[in-house]
Scaffold this active site. Structure first.
Site, short mmCIF file in Angstrom:
data_model
loop_
_atom_site.label_atom_id
_atom_site.label_comp_id
_atom_site.label_asym_id
_atom_site.label_seq_id
_atom_site.Cartn_x
_atom_site.Cartn_y
_atom_site.Cartn_z
N LYS A 1 0.85 -1.20 0.00
CA LYS A 1 0.00 0.00 0.00
C LYS A 1 0.89 1.24 0.00
O LYS A 1 1.83 1.35 0.79
CB LYS A 1 -0.91 0.01 1.24
CG LYS A 1 -2.02 -1.04 1.19
CD LYS A 1 -2.90 -0.94 2.42
CE LYS A 1 -3.87 -2.10 2.52
NZ LYS A 1 -5.01 -2.04 1.63
N GLU B 1 -12.79 -2.57 9.83
CA GLU B 1 -13.54 -2.87 8.61
C GLU B 1 -15.02 -2.85 8.93
O GLU B 1 -15.43 -3.36 9.98
CB GLU B 1 -13.17 -4.25 8.08
CG GLU B 1 -11.73 -4.39 7.67
CD GLU B 1 -11.45 -5.78 7.12
OE1 GLU B 1 -11.54 -5.97 5.90
OE2 GLU B 1 -11.15 -6.67 7.92
N HIS C 1 -0.49 -8.13 9.04
CA HIS C 1 -0.62 -6.72 8.61
C HIS C 1 -0.24 -5.74 9.73
O HIS C 1 0.53 -4.80 9.52
CB HIS C 1 -2.04 -6.42 8.14
CG HIS C 1 -2.53 -7.33 7.06
ND1 HIS C 1 -1.71 -7.86 6.10
CD2 HIS C 1 -3.77 -7.83 6.79
CE1 HIS C 1 -2.41 -8.63 5.27
NE2 HIS C 1 -3.66 -8.63 5.68
C1 BG6 Z 1 -6.89 -9.71 4.27
C2 BG6 Z 1 -7.79 -10.39 5.26
O1 BG6 Z 1 -5.56 -10.11 4.44
O2 BG6 Z 1 -6.98 -8.30 4.45
C3 BG6 Z 1 -9.21 -9.90 5.13
O3 BG6 Z 1 -7.74 -11.79 5.07
C4 BG6 Z 1 -9.26 -8.40 5.21
O4 BG6 Z 1 -10.05 -10.47 6.13
C5 BG6 Z 1 -8.27 -7.78 4.24
O5 BG6 Z 1 -10.58 -7.99 4.87
C6 BG6 Z 1 -8.18 -6.29 4.45
O6 BG6 Z 1 -7.41 -5.74 3.41
P1 BG6 Z 1 -7.62 -4.25 2.94
O7 BG6 Z 1 -6.57 -4.05 1.92
O8 BG6 Z 1 -9.01 -4.14 2.43
O9 BG6 Z 1 -7.42 -3.43 4.19
#
Ligand code: BG6
Length: 517
Positions: A210, A244, A268
């Site tokens: 990102k 989220e 992450h």
């Molecule tokens: C993924 C997870 O690695 O990352 C998901 O498995 C999650 O559950 C996603 O929704 C979130 O990614 P981003 O890029 O939308 O923040």
């Protein structure tokens, strides 16, 4: 002075965040395992097309899709066309670019554990190399269910497809999850490592692709004003939020085995945390950056039965409302066990026990079905030590806050005190704002574009090195054990709220509050 051309030819040296996108990798065949799956459809194919659109893929590049679906090349091309049109950056495809791109797409129907499939693959690669003038370079992308990761690596080795020589590369890109706990991650790493060396192995964490996550490094190390105050003397605490509003969508089966700690925190959030907390690397090459990141993770003390209550809280959403619409609770989601013990929310309080950060807590939180989608890092500075405004209405000011918005509304804000216009000294908090959208007038690149390109270029800086992954698992492993043996306080937050009250208690114990997003 190092010229752009020299840098481009030395994959281990380059980390010129912007300029590298102008580089074109050497011809290679990209083999996507799991080509009929969701990730390939939503992310990989649109990213590859977008690279082609930007003239970043050489014309000798071939893309071979492999999965169990019995498709012909033409069916695969049609599938990819739909994927790109639906999930790509542009609704309308450029006809010339698409035609040239589609000609490079090929498909092999295969069972991943069948050695015959890998002989077919070897034959197809040899044929494509001859017919397109490719160089024999291979990039294998494993976008399959995780149980196939070691199987595919071993089969590739058995077919002689993992070996490299001075002129050609063979690399493997492995999607998450890299293991489901410490022991299984180690086993996976050993099995893959028996075939592909660490230098050939690229563990994807799409957060590192990102733009705003990369900007963290530029903000810290490309400016002179932040680094001197980036430490325990000036920073009161750090909050990292990955919220989220979505639930588990159609991934209930996977998610119920995973949960928020494995799905988001171990990878992450720990990656973002290590970029926020690491020491300045001497050089922006893969090894120097990874060395500094892993030191941060090693400085985080393990969670034990004794400190779990001050360190971590979990939650699971019950039915509620998102944007005014009713949504079901987690246990009623498709693919989720009706008595599931899986957490959909985690809040943690960690420390990084080194000279830079001793005594500065890092609060982390992530959850599904939060009121809105928001990922950010907030650096909360200490209050001004003394306010010299005697005989005025000002008794206190709010501490400075630096907010790095990772998504959406990508940008950076600095909150500071300003005088309200007028005859007396009255102070309010104001914001200085940088927004990607309005500053650069172009959309930020998709993470997968950047990461695919880097894997082709042989730059592993934005991938997770094994010792980082292993340390991440070491930190969460004890917590997973402790949680496995105790039932979750079921449904302890309503969908559309910021998590269970225990999460508030976790941070309030230190006299602090979660940021309202
Ligand atoms: C993924 C997870 O690695 O990352 C998901 O498995 C999650 O559950 C996603 O929704 C979130 O990614 P981003 O890029 O939308 O923040």
């Amino acid at each position: 002075m190092t010229s752009a051309a020299t840098v481009a030819n030395d994959p281990q040296t380059a980390f010129d965040l912007g300029a590298r996108l102008s580089r074109t990798p050497a011809p290679a065949s990209i083999v996507i395992f799991g080509a009929s799956g969701d990730l390939s459809h939503r992310k990989l194919m649109p990213a590859l097309y977008n690279l082609a659109l930007q003239q970043l893929l050489p014309s000798e590049m071939n893309i071979i899709g492999m999965s169990r679906s019995a498709w012909s090349d033409d069916q695969f091309r049609e599938e990819v066309r739909q994927a790109v049109a639906t999930h790509g950056a542009h609704d309308v495809l450029d006809a010339d670019i698409w035609d040239a791109f589609a000609r490079r797409l090929h498909y092999l129907s295969a069972s991943f554990d069948n050695p015959g499939a890998y002989n077919d693959l070897r034959g197809a690669l040899a044929h494509l190399n001859r017919s397109t003038g490719g160089l024999g370079n291979r990039l294998f992308y494993l976008a399959t269910a995780p149980e196939f990761f070691p199987v595919i690596a071993e089969q590739l080795g058995g077919a002689g497809l993992a070996s490299e020589d001075d002129d050609t590369f063979s690399r493997i890109v492995i999607e998450k999850p890299f293991g489901e706990n410490l022991a299984s991650a180690r086993t996976l790493n050993e099995r893959v490592g028996a075939v592909f060396g660490e230098r050939q192995t690229y563990r994807i964490d799409h957060y590192l692709g990102k733009e705003t996550v990369q900007n963290l490094l530029v903000l810290r190390f490309g400016n002179a004003i932040f680094e001197p105050i980036w430490n325990r003397r000036y920073v009161d605490h750090v909050q990292i939020t990955v919220a989220e509003d979505l639930g588990v969508e159609n991934r209930g089966g996977y998610y119920d085995q995973s949960g928020a700690l494995r799905d988001i925190v171990q990878n992450h959030i720990f990656q973002v945390l290590s970029l926020v907390a690491m020491e300045p690397p001497a050089r922006f090459d893969s090894r120097s950056v990874h060395d500094e990141k892993v030191k941060v993770l090693r400085a985080i003390p393990e969670i034990t039965a004794d400190n779990i209550h001050e360190s971590a809280v979990r939650g699971q959403y019950r039915a509620g409302f998102i944007a005014g619409q009713p949504v079901v609770g987690y246990r009623a989601e498709h693919g989720v066990a009706p008595d599931s013990n899986t957490e959909t929310f985690v809040a943690m309080r960690l420390t990084v026990d080194n000279w830079r950060w001793a005594g500065t807590p890092f609060y982390l939180r992530t959850g599904k079905r939060m009121p809105r989608r928001a990922t950010e890092v907030a650096i909360q500075f200490k209050p001004a030590p003394h306010l010299p405004f005697a005989h005025t209405v000002v008794e206190s000011t709010e501490p400075n806050l630096l907010i790095l918005r990772i998504q959406p509304d990508e940008g950076t804000s600095l909150r500071f005190s300003a005088k309200v216009p007028g005859p007396q000294v009255d102070i309010r908090n104001v914001s200085m704002d940088f927004q990607y959208g309005s500053s650069f007038l172009k959309p930020t690149a998709e993470a997968y574009e950047r990461l695919l390109l880097d894997a082709l270029l042989g730059d592993s800086t934005l991938f997770a090195r094994w010792d980082e992954v292993e340390r991440g698992w070491e930190i969460v492993d004890e917590l997973l054990h402790l949680w496995d043996s105790t039932p979750i306080a079921a449904s302890n937050y309503a969908a559309g709220t910021w998590g269970p009250t225990e999460a508030d208690a976790l941070i309030r114990r230190d006299g602090r509050e979660w940021r309202r997003l």
